[in-house]
Design an enzyme around this catalytic site. Structure first.
Site, short mmCIF file in Angstrom:
data_model
loop_
_atom_site.label_atom_id
_atom_site.label_comp_id
_atom_site.label_asym_id
_atom_site.label_seq_id
_atom_site.Cartn_x
_atom_site.Cartn_y
_atom_site.Cartn_z
N HIS A 1 0.82 -1.21 0.00
CA HIS A 1 0.00 0.00 0.00
C HIS A 1 0.86 1.27 0.00
O HIS A 1 0.61 2.21 -0.77
CB HIS A 1 -0.93 0.00 1.22
CG HIS A 1 -1.74 1.25 1.34
ND1 HIS A 1 -1.35 2.31 2.14
CD2 HIS A 1 -2.89 1.63 0.75
CE1 HIS A 1 -2.24 3.27 2.04
NE2 HIS A 1 -3.19 2.89 1.20
N CYS B 1 36.21 4.37 -23.16
CA CYS B 1 35.29 4.24 -22.02
C CYS B 1 35.85 4.87 -20.76
O CYS B 1 35.48 4.49 -19.65
CB CYS B 1 34.95 2.77 -21.78
SG CYS B 1 36.38 1.71 -21.50
#
Length: 795
Positions: A422, A753
């Site tokens: 919830h 990279c």
């Protein structure tokens, strides 16, 4: 029958008559029975019955009189008025015509499904399951109802639940009329999941909105425990595109604590009760891999049907249950997801913390925002009146009645619950960051202390001490122009992959699997291979705790590594994702659990036993085989063939050949099923002999840090020599130039990279001028360098 409709008599067009829940159930019951999707049978008590109930008991006037003409009631006033209406509704008398039809339909259901069945009694409001409203937990459900008088009582209670204070408050916020709304009641045969398991699934990632996965939560017993946040459930993630192609793409399986299970209660009074789960139930997954995949296939069918029906992609929120007697899986409910389906996705919000704080708690993050404020611990609904706007609501779990208070919180923290509890559902809809399943937040945090709640790091959330400064950037994604040079990403953390995939990119140029090994696996692979002879006094308890549920400890390493790699690879599918093989140095491997028993001590591990040399050496070859099996699982079993492999720190061409043979031995054959193998260019020999290396490899990625270190003979960690470490040095630039030229002579791709292009636009300019094919960057630099590279190309 005038007031009863069976599931096979209604569909989505009947929403005004039977409400959103039953309209959807009827739609599925009619559409999917031929596709082997099982829906438990049942019937609706229509809205006509509700209206007659109000009229016969003069309740319409009560509702109008009590609510009055006020558009916005205070929380306290709302609670008092709602309670008065509910009391009147619960004490009404069902008209005889309605009562007799309910009981007659109940007996028919028993004759069709079995006299010993019990039913669930659920509300189905005409305003629920709308595109922009979830109504999570708004009305009541009653389980394991068997007797006629009990059934009639629960029907009255369902009518009354239309006026809980949370439901009235929610309708106020959504501008939905309090008097025009109607309610239908769903009477549905219960699946014996009290003897097995149940749960919730979404056909997208609930945090990032990534739409190519199915997220499943599962717990033992009836499913109310998951929705109410009473247990921390199992979590499974399945990739849709390759599932459709017949692969088995379970991207991740996370075992939940599953502390309790909700089962039937036999006797007067309560109909269900929670009992502690056994040690075996805590250790075991609720679903087998076959069941996970079967349930996912059913979810795909449901999503595709609703997408076709609505004419737009429609992610779904689905409740399911497994019957413990027959072993069959049933779909109990399905409704469109109501949070991410409303977002345009045109604006990207990027939060960046500008400082550090002590980590107080971790848990599952909900959303991707930051929240800050003073802690307010809520032990019960009576404490809610103390909660001030802008405070951090901290509780064991949240209740549906709390929604009017939750919306004023800066963030929410719970001890229990998973991504479909919830607290998570309501937080998403309200746009409030939340961290659920922390375990002990109500104990560790203190009222009034200032904290920062961070949900910006993927699926793990962090609660930091103090109010840490941060930046927020909002970027219009559709206005970013793509350059010709590919701009790729460096990814280490699988938890951030789905979110980062929304940043405009050309794929992943570097996946660092060291992060997965050190943060998720945490154990040296050789310690798992030789688990039986390891010193139990040194590593036994920790190793066993980490790998619980695995009799074969090697499989733990394979699975966890595969899950991490697969999550990143799926996030960017079908773009290239280049995975670098493990590149720990010997001292770093030694820090893993059990690592000291298998690692040699080196004076200079930076240029020691690392990278390619480990993979074929007798000291590590067994461990490398696990790495290969994980990669093979991702490509062959999950179908993620966009994964490419990259070998780090490969000193010679002959060494490269040895690694390729070792990979082939374990099922990773270069070019079979499109497998490309790259090599890092981080040693001068790689650049000098780029043409030779390109004869055996499919591409290169320049690691400028190590290349600079080895070209200049400078230890990058040395404070004395730090001024000499310069990636713009002419010798380093010459090496890069040679590498690019050498790769292109043989028609091979080459990228970079390293971090340098992120920090230095002039370095980026040099790379573009040399004709680099791609630049791979950390996520926070991608947008900035994309603009820089585009401007350079224009010039």
């Amino acid at each position: 029958m005038k007031y009863i409709k069976w599931f096979n008599e209604v569909s989505l067009k009947d929403l005004p008559l039977v409400g959103g829940k039953i309209a959807s159930l009827g739609e599925m019951y009619q559409q999917f029975s031929k596709q082997q999707i099982k829906i438990p049978n049942g019937f609706a008590i229509t809205t006509h019955a509700y209206r007659l109930y109000l009229k016969e008991n003069n309740l319409e006037n009560v509702i109008v009189d009590v609510l009055g003409s006020s558009k916005q009631l205070s929380k306290q006033d709302l609670a008092v008025r709602s309670d008065k209406i509910r009391t009147a509704l619960m004490n009404g008398k069902l008209p005889l015509a309605i009562e007799s039809e309910i009981l007659e339909a109940f007996q028919q259901l028993k004759r069709r499904e079995g006299s010993e069945i019990s039913v669930a009694v659920r509300s189905s409001a005409t305003a629920e399951d709308l595109p922009d409203a979830s109504f999570a937990g708004q009305q009541e459900s009653y389980l394991n109802i068997q007797g006629e008088m009990e059934l009639l009582e629960k029907c009255r209670y369902c009518f009354a639940s239309l006026y809980t204070d949370r439901a009235v408050s929610y309708r106020q916020d959504k501008n939905i009329s309090q008097t025009q709304i109607s309610l239908s009641i769903c009477i549905q045969r219960m699946v014996r999941s009290d003897l097995a398991s149940s749960g919730v699934l979404f056909t997208l990632d609930t945090e990032s909105g990534f739409r190519e996965v199915i997220l499943i939560n599962a717990a033992w017993g009836l499913g109310e425990n998951i929705v109410k946040g009473i247990v921390n459930p199992d979590e499974y993630v399945v990739f849709k595109p390759t599932l459709r192609e017949g692969f088995r793409p379970i991207l991740n399986k996370k075992r939940g604590a599953k502390e309790f299970k909700l089962i039937y209660e036999r006797g007067a009074g309560k109909t269900v009760r929670n009992v502690p789960t056994s040690l075996k139930e805590k250790k075991d997954f609720c679903l087998s891999d076959d069941e996970i995949l079967k349930l996912s296939e059913q979810a795909l069918i449901i999503e595709e049907h609703y997408t076709k029906l609505k004419g737009t992609p429609t992610p779904m929120d689905i409740e399911w249950a497994k019957d413990g007697t027959s072993g069959e899986i049933f779909i109990l409910q399905a409704r469109p997801e109501t949070v991410h389906s409303q977002l345009s996705g045109a604006i990207l919000e990027i939060y960046t913390l500008k400082g550090k704080g002590q980590t107080l708690l971790t848990g599952d993050s909900i959303g991707s925002k930051l929240g800050q404020g003073k802690v307010r611990i809520i032990h019960s609904s009576e404490d809610l009146i103390k909660l001030q706007p802008g405070e951090i609501l901290v509780a064991e779990k949240t209740e549906p009645d709390w929604e009017p208070y939750m919306k004023n919180s800066a963030a929410i923290i719970t001890d229990k619950g998973g991504r479909t509890c919830h607290a998570a559902i309501v937080s998403r809809e309200l746009g409030i960051p939340a961290i659920v399943g922390t375990g002990d937040g109500t104990i560790k945090l203190k009222n009034g202390e200032e904290v920062t709640v961070s949900c910006i790091g993927g699926d793990q959330g962090f609660v930091y001490q103090g109010l840490i400064p941060y930046d927020l950037k909002k970027i219009a994604v559709d206005k970013i122009t793509r350059p010709n040079t590919k701009i790729m990403m460096n990814i280490a953390n699988p938890h951030t992959a789905f979110k980062n995939s929304f940043i405009p990119n050309d794929g992943v140029g570097l996946v660092r699997i060291e992060f997965i090994i050190s943060n998720t696996i945490k154990i040296h692979p050789m310690a798992l291979i030789h688990y039986d002879v390891m010193s139990k006094a040194l590593v036994g308890p920790d190793l066993e705790k980490l790998s619980k549920g695995y009799e074969d400890k090697k499989q733990y390493y394979i699975d966890q590594l595969a899950y991490g790699i697969a999550t990143i690879t799926a996030a960017f599918y079908p773009k290239d994702v280049i995975v670098r093989l493990s590149d720990f140095k010997s001292n770093e491997y030694a820090h893993l659990l059990g690592g000291e028993s298998f690692e040699i001590k080196e004076d200079n591990p930076m240029i020691g036993f690392r990278g390619a040399s480990r993979y074929y050496h007798e000291r590590f070859a067994e461990a490398f085989s696990l790495e290969c099996k994980a990669l093979k699982k991702v490509r062959d079993e999950m179908g993620l063939t966009n994964l490419k492999v990259m070998i780090p720190f490969c000193r010679t061409v002959d060494e490269g050949k040895k690694v390729l043979l070792e990979m082939q031995k374990h099922g990773l054959q270069q070019h079979k099923n499109g497998l490309e193998v790259y090599v890092m260019c981080e040693i001068p020999s790689n650049a000098i002999l780029a043409e030779k290396f390109s004869e055996i490899f499919d591409g290169f990625s320049i690691g400028s840090n190590d290349l600079t270190q080895l070209t200049l003979g400078v230890d990058r960690d040395s404070e004395i020599l730090s001024s000499l470490f310069n990636e713009n040095d002419s010798a380093v630039l010459k090496m890069i130039q040679m590498a690019i030229e050498g790769a292109h002579k043989n028609g091979k791709k080459i990228g970079i990279c390293g971090q340098k292009p992120s920090d230095d636009p002039n370095f980026a300019r040099f790379l573009v001028e040399q004709g680099i094919d791609s630049i791979s960057l950390n996520s926070d630099a991608v947008l900035k360098i994309t603009e820089v590279v585009h401007e350079i190309e224009k010039q």
